[in-house]
Write an enzyme that holds these catalytic residues in place. Structure first.
Site, mmCIF file in Angstrom:
data_model
loop_
_atom_site.group_PDB
_atom_site.id
_atom_site.type_symbol
_atom_site.label_atom_id
_atom_site.label_comp_id
_atom_site.label_asym_id
_atom_site.label_seq_id
_atom_site.Cartn_x
_atom_site.Cartn_y
_atom_site.Cartn_z
ATOM 1 N N HIS A 189 0.831 -1.214 0.000
ATOM 2 C CA HIS A 189 0.000 0.000 0.000
ATOM 3 C C HIS A 189 0.861 1.258 0.000
ATOM 4 O O HIS A 189 2.095 1.202 0.177
ATOM 5 C CB HIS A 189 -0.931 0.012 1.213
ATOM 6 C CG HIS A 189 -0.231 -0.007 2.547
ATOM 7 N ND1 HIS A 189 0.416 1.090 3.062
ATOM 8 C CD2 HIS A 189 -0.093 -1.004 3.473
ATOM 9 C CE1 HIS A 189 0.928 0.789 4.246
ATOM 10 N NE2 HIS A 189 0.635 -0.487 4.522
ATOM 11 N N CYS B 49 3.752 -4.504 6.574
ATOM 12 C CA CYS B 49 3.300 -4.360 5.196
ATOM 13 C C CYS B 49 4.440 -3.898 4.292
ATOM 14 O O CYS B 49 5.528 -3.552 4.751
ATOM 15 C CB CYS B 49 2.143 -3.362 5.121
ATOM 16 S SG CYS B 49 0.637 -3.932 5.944
#
Length: 396
Positions: free
Chosen positions: A322, A340
């Site tokens: 992301h 992440c």
């Protein structure tokens, strides 16, 4: 034409030349008193199992003919669905290909031929007992979608499946190019039983895939219950795209058809603790856009609670790729995320527009939490072909 049922293991119908004159006895039906052995009035006795009201489900329908042969058998339910079947050699019996489903009334039409060539038709019906418990399932990917080369067929069951082999036998995968693959049973991250079908290697671009889950009338076991419907889905495989993530170099590379499309600077999970990233092959599960990410939902306390753009889910446990503009100073330099794979807004917007659900992410790095489990998203690619095939209830 009239007929009579024998309330034993079968329903028996005696057929005369124009009218059936029958008397029911234990285990069958007696021929008319004036019938002569080998004569024109010799009847045909037809038996049908299951029989009666509240009959046991989960068994094939079997039709037999004594004193003649079967010309045709038609078995239909109230909705018009038909059980197909096959006649045995000699045409004295017929067995349905599928099993009788619970809570269903079937009408059976039987056409016979007597030994002296006369044709007779009879009809009867039976109703199976209702299911005490019904099992259902969810399928991925969605019907008529185009997916990446790493996307497996995935079936998640509402209730436990004890009779895995019986269920797997009813799951038929057809591909446009004869792709070799296998089912494998895993425990989904939700704790439910799940079975995935993956190819031996990544799909070839353009492959068309169909799943026919002919489960109606299949018993998944005491705790799972019966399936009372069939399922079908199909999808097409898009271009060959592979995403390679090197956490040591802090680089993400998008490859299409074996050629490098773009390299992006990233920052992965912080080394040395629970904020490390997973390694291995993940499959892009969903493109979720702008979502709220809260660290409490993944066991990291109050580390973060923010809206995140261009979010691409890689695991059920919460690993995404992301946009992470707050980590701009670390892209390409250090792994400082909470697990992440973060990148700049502009790179994330571009990357989000290029990838599709089903694209594999091949992630490597020296300091990670370990390899992605099979049920944590689509982690089947982290097993060798031999180990994956061994998870089949039919081939293991």
């Amino acid at each position: 034409m009239s007929h009579i049922r024998a309330r034993s293991a079968a329903v028996a119908v005696v057929l005369g030349a124009a009218l059936c004159a029958c008397s029911a006895g234990a285990g069958g039906v007696s021929p008319p008193a004036d019938a002569k052995p080998g004569g024109r009035d010799r009847p045909v006795t037809v038996t049908v199992t299951p029989d009666g009201e509240g009959a046991a489900a989960g068994k094939p329908v079997v039709v037999g003919a004594e004193g003649g042969t079967l010309s045709s058998v038609t078995v239909t339910d109230a909705a018009g669905g038909r059980l197909t079947g096959r006649k045995a050699a000699g045409k004295a019996s017929w067995t349905s290909d599928r099993k009788a489903a619970p809570g269903t009334t079937y009408t059976v039409e039987v056409r016979t031929r007597t030994r002296d060539g006369r044709k007779v038709t009879t009809r009867t019906s039976f109703t199976t007992a209702a299911a005490d418990r019904v099992n259902k399932l969810s399928l991925a990917p969605g019907k008529n979608t185009t997916v990446g080369v790493g996307q497996p067929l995935s079936v998640v069951f509402d209730h436990p499946v004890a009779r895995k082999a019986d269920v797997e036998k009813q799951l038929e995968v057809t591909t446009s190019n004869g792709t070799e693959g296998s089912w494998g049973w895993v425990r989904d991250h939700s704790g439910k039983d799940r079975v995935d079908w993956r190819p031996r290697e990544y799909w070839k671009a353009g492959t068309e895939v169909t799943l026919d889950a002919r489960l109606k009338g299949t018993d998944s076991g005491r705790a799972g219950g019966w399936f009372v419907r069939d399922y079908r889905t199909g999808f097409t495989v898009g271009a060959r795209q592979v995403v390679r993530v090197d956490l040591d170099r802090k680089r993400l590379t998008l490859e299409r058809n074996g050629k490098k499309v773009r390299e992006i600077l990233v920052s992965g999970g912080t080394p040395g603790g629970d904020k490390r990233s997973w390694k291995g092959t993940a499959v892009l599960m969903a493109k979720e856009g702008t979502i709220n990410m809260n660290s409490e939902t993944v066991g990291l306390g109050d580390a973060y609670d923010k809206m995140v753009d261009h979010s691409m889910r890689l695991t059920w446990s919460g690993m995404y790729a992301h946009a992470a503009p707050w980590n701009a100073a670390h892209f390409g330099r250090a792994n400082k995320s909470s697990g992440c794979i973060g990148m700049s807004d502009s790179d994330a917007a571009y990357f989000y527009g290029q990838v599709r659900v089903g694209d594999p992410f091949e992630i490597k790095g020296a300091d990670t939490k370990g390899t992605i489990a099979e049920g944590n998203g689509y982690g089947a690619w982290n097993l060798s072909w031999e180990r994956w095939r061994a998870r089949s209830a039919l081939h293991g």
